[in-house]
Write a protein that holds these residues in place. Structure first.
Motif, PDB file in Angstrom:
ATOM      1  N   GLU A   1      -3.253  17.543  -0.080  1.00 49.92           N
ATOM      2  CA  GLU A   1      -3.357  17.988  -1.262  1.00 49.92           C
ATOM      3  C   GLU A   1      -1.509  17.978  -1.590  1.00 49.92           C
ATOM      4  OE1 GLU A   1      -3.805  21.728  -2.323  1.00 49.92           O
ATOM      5  OE2 GLU A   1      -6.382  21.407  -3.013  1.00 49.92           O
ATOM      6  N   ILE A   2      -0.669  16.989  -1.898  1.00 49.73           N
ATOM      7  CA  ILE A   2       0.225  16.977  -2.223  1.00 49.73           C
ATOM      8  C   ILE A   2       0.888  17.650  -3.680  1.00 49.73           C
ATOM      9  CG2 ILE A   2       1.928  15.745  -2.197  1.00 49.73           C
ATOM     10  CD1 ILE A   2      -0.168  13.162  -0.527  1.00 49.73           C
ATOM     11  N   LYS A   3       1.709  17.987  -3.308  1.00 48.67           N
ATOM     12  CA  LYS A   3       2.552  18.497  -4.646  1.00 48.67           C
ATOM     13  C   LYS A   3       4.049  18.510  -5.073  1.00 48.67           C
ATOM     14  CE  LYS A   3       4.820  23.163  -6.033  1.00 48.67           C
ATOM     15  NZ  LYS A   3       5.523  24.396  -6.366  1.00 48.67           N
ATOM     16  N   SER A   4       3.920  17.769  -6.365  1.00 58.99           N
ATOM     17  CA  SER A   4       5.148  17.275  -6.831  1.00 58.99           C
ATOM     18  C   SER A   4       5.879  17.314  -8.015  1.00 58.99           C
ATOM     19  CB  SER A   4       4.994  15.559  -7.422  1.00 58.99           C
ATOM     20  OG  SER A   4       3.692  15.569  -8.484  1.00 58.99           O
ATOM     21  N   GLU A   5       7.306  17.202  -8.567  1.00 57.19           N
ATOM     22  CA  GLU A   5       7.464  17.992  -9.155  1.00 57.19           C
ATOM     23  C   GLU A   5       7.393  18.020 -10.713  1.00 57.19           C
ATOM     24  OE1 GLU A   5      11.674  17.648  -8.961  1.00 57.19           O
ATOM     25  OE2 GLU A   5      11.858  18.692  -7.612  1.00 57.19           O
TER      26      GLU A   5
ATOM     27  N   LYS B   1      -4.821  15.650  -5.627  1.00 60.46           N
ATOM     28  CA  LYS B   1      -5.295  15.582  -3.868  1.00 60.46           C
ATOM     29  C   LYS B   1      -5.316  14.540  -4.188  1.00 60.46           C
ATOM     30  CE  LYS B   1      -8.897  19.898  -4.573  1.00 60.46           C
ATOM     31  NZ  LYS B   1      -9.982  20.179  -4.560  1.00 60.46           N
ATOM     32  N   TYR B   2      -5.670  13.817  -2.747  1.00 57.93           N
ATOM     33  CA  TYR B   2      -5.153  12.351  -2.613  1.00 57.93           C
ATOM     34  C   TYR B   2      -6.279  12.103  -1.252  1.00 57.93           C
ATOM     35  CZ  TYR B   2      -1.122  12.461  -5.326  1.00 57.93           C
ATOM     36  OH  TYR B   2      -0.489  12.681  -6.515  1.00 57.93           O
ATOM     37  N   PHE B   3      -6.657  11.143  -0.911  1.00 59.88           N
ATOM     38  CA  PHE B   3      -7.160  10.466   0.449  1.00 59.88           C
ATOM     39  C   PHE B   3      -6.662   9.194   0.711  1.00 59.88           C
ATOM     40  CE2 PHE B   3     -10.923   8.251   2.671  1.00 59.88           C
ATOM     41  CZ  PHE B   3     -10.823   9.242   3.225  1.00 59.88           C
ATOM     42  N   PHE B   4      -6.576   9.607   2.177  1.00 67.44           N
ATOM     43  CA  PHE B   4      -5.756   8.335   3.243  1.00 67.44           C
ATOM     44  C   PHE B   4      -6.918   7.721   3.558  1.00 67.44           C
ATOM     45  CE2 PHE B   4      -2.904  11.365   1.008  1.00 67.44           C
ATOM     46  CZ  PHE B   4      -1.386  10.300   0.733  1.00 67.44           C
TER      47      PHE B   4
ATOM     48  N   HIS C   1       1.065  -1.112   0.348  1.00 65.46           N
ATOM     49  CA  HIS C   1      -0.212  -0.204   0.016  1.00 65.46           C
ATOM     50  C   HIS C   1       0.624   1.268   0.508  1.00 65.46           C
ATOM     51  CE1 HIS C   1      -2.939  -3.238   1.734  1.00 65.46           C
ATOM     52  NE2 HIS C   1      -3.665  -2.610   0.948  1.00 65.46           N
ATOM     53  N   TRP C   2       0.010   2.565  -0.358  1.00 66.69           N
ATOM     54  CA  TRP C   2       1.432   3.757  -0.547  1.00 66.69           C
ATOM     55  C   TRP C   2       0.928   4.379   0.051  1.00 66.69           C
ATOM     56  CZ3 TRP C   2       5.057   5.415  -3.882  1.00 66.69           C
ATOM     57  CH2 TRP C   2       5.272   4.415  -5.130  1.00 66.69           C
ATOM     58  N   TYR C   3       1.449   4.948   1.068  1.00 65.87           N
ATOM     59  CA  TYR C   3       1.241   5.920   2.097  1.00 65.87           C
ATOM     60  C   TYR C   3       2.026   6.850   2.241  1.00 65.87           C
ATOM     61  CZ  TYR C   3       0.442   2.139   5.396  1.00 65.87           C
ATOM     62  OH  TYR C   3      -0.777   0.456   5.569  1.00 65.87           O
ATOM     63  N   TYR C   4       1.562   8.491   3.234  1.00 67.51           N
ATOM     64  CA  TYR C   4       2.646   9.635   2.176  1.00 67.51           C
ATOM     65  C   TYR C   4       3.122   9.707   3.287  1.00 67.51           C
ATOM     66  CZ  TYR C   4       4.637  13.759   0.972  1.00 67.51           C
ATOM     67  OH  TYR C   4       5.186  15.031   0.666  1.00 67.51           O
ATOM     68  N   PHE C   5       3.676  10.691   4.136  1.00 66.56           N
ATOM     69  CA  PHE C   5       4.626  10.785   5.490  1.00 66.56           C
ATOM     70  C   PHE C   5       4.870  12.183   5.066  1.00 66.56           C
ATOM     71  CE2 PHE C   5       4.698   6.290   5.342  1.00 66.56           C
ATOM     72  CZ  PHE C   5       4.935   6.463   6.550  1.00 66.56           C
ATOM     73  N   LEU C   6       5.490  13.390   6.248  1.00 71.52           N
ATOM     74  CA  LEU C   6       5.081  14.706   6.453  1.00 71.52           C
ATOM     75  C   LEU C   6       7.108  14.642   6.361  1.00 71.52           C
ATOM     76  CD1 LEU C   6       1.825  15.989   7.915  1.00 71.52           C
ATOM     77  CD2 LEU C   6       2.223  16.227   6.101  1.00 71.52           C
ATOM     78  N   SER C   7       7.358  16.068   6.429  1.00 68.07           N
ATOM     79  CA  SER C   7       8.618  16.033   6.924  1.00 68.07           C
ATOM     80  C   SER C   7       9.400  15.988   7.771  1.00 68.07           C
ATOM     81  CB  SER C   7       8.872  17.843   6.344  1.00 68.07           C
ATOM     82  OG  SER C   7       8.892  18.804   7.158  1.00 68.07           O
ATOM     83  N   ASP C   8       7.911  15.836   9.375  1.00 69.78           N
ATOM     84  CA  ASP C   8       8.672  15.363  10.259  1.00 69.78           C
ATOM     85  C   ASP C   8       8.313  14.206  10.540  1.00 69.78           C
ATOM     86  OD1 ASP C   8       5.978  15.364  10.587  1.00 69.78           O
ATOM     87  OD2 ASP C   8       5.239  16.572  12.281  1.00 69.78           O
ATOM     88  N   GLY C   9       8.016  13.292   9.577  1.00 64.80           N
ATOM     89  CA  GLY C   9       7.525  11.856   9.384  1.00 64.80           C
ATOM     90  C   GLY C   9       6.545  11.302   9.208  1.00 64.80           C
TER      91      GLY C   9
END
Length: 275
Positions: free
Chosen positions: A238-242, A248-251, A222-230
């Motif tokens: 909303e997550i920005k990529s180059e 927009k995503y939903f977890f 499964h995909w997960y996303y972690f912030l800069s503090d972990g």
């Protein structure tokens, strides 16, 4: 063995109520019924079992906040390791428990540096009077599971002789804190990385000692996303990529797959995305 197992042991006991003498005399097994037979006679499975193990300093049918903490260590790690983690022994007298940490130079005044797994000690106008297991810390608060207390009120409150096991929260620097003892987990607990770590209500994915995952990561399909503090992301984000810019995503917000990324299936409904 990890601190997370200890914290789970404590959290599983939330809602337990101490028993009345009348209920206990009628059926001694009532101490193993979480919410039945409630009373105010300091009769619990915690001080009952700890008294059987260590009658020298653990009394049955007495104030039991320290007995609860000791029981959680004993149930999680066994007698020998629990005694070592608790600075050398079991004791249901909070002053004596704090002294054992002090004798090992493992006692810290106030709340500076407090973290999950520590044993915090509260004081009244005369002495240390209550204790709890710390289960999480953030920038403003620390969180506990404690026995012999009452449910959380709107303001932080220390209950020295309440009737159950509850989670509580207190501001860092809380004036009723005398200090905390730090068990020497590192001497006993070998942590295998990577591993999930919960601190308060937040989840982190620790990939090595002191280092958390950041950004996108596939874990168990499964995909997960972690912030800069972990911290793991949940809910809408909303997550920005180059490459794709801002999307927009939903977890998942709760449950066994909390934090797992959803996608839209062929029927147009959101579901957990299995990789």
């Amino acid at each position: 063995m990890t601190k997370e197992r200890l914290i789970k042991t404590a959290l599983d006991e939330v809602g337990y109520l101490e028993k009345s003498l009348e209920a206990y005399k009628k059926d001694p097994q009532i101490i193993y019924q979480k919410g039945l037979g409630a009373g105010r006679d300091n009769i619990t499975k915690y001080n009952f079992e700890m008294h059987k193990i260590y009658p020298q300093t653990m009394d049955f049918a007495e104030a039991w906040c320290d007995a609860f903490v000791d029981w959680c260590f004993y149930k999680t790690f066994g007698v020998a390791t629990a005694k070592s983690l608790l600075a050398g022994g079991f004791d249901d007298y909070t002053v004596a428990s704090a002294d054992m940490y002090k004798n090992k130079k493992a006692y810290h005044k106030g709340t500076d540096g407090i973290r999950s797994g520590d044993q915090v000690f509260f004081k009244n106008s005369k002495r240390i009077c209550h204790t709890a297991l710390v289960i999480g810390v953030d920038s403003k608060m620390f969180y506990t599971v404690e026995g012999n207390t009452n449910p959380q009120e709107s303001k932080p409150n220390v209950v020295e002789n309440g009737g159950g096991v509850w989670t509580k929260e207190y501001p860092l620097g809380f004036e009723r804190v005398d200090g905390y003892g730090r068990p020497p987990y590192e001497k006993h607990l070998k942590v295998s990385y990577p591993t999930w770590v919960k601190d308060g209500s937040a989840w982190y994915y620790r990939i090595s000692e002191g280092q958390n995952a950041h950004g996108w990561r596939i874990i168990n399909g499964h995909w997960y996303y972690f912030l800069s503090d972990g911290k793991m992301v949940t809910g809408k984000r909303e997550i920005k990529s180059e490459i794709h810019g801002t999307e927009k995503y939903f977890f998942e917000e709760s449950g066994d797959f909390e934090g797992a990324l959803n996608h839209t299936n062929l029927r147009g409904a959101l579901e957990i995305w299995d990789i």
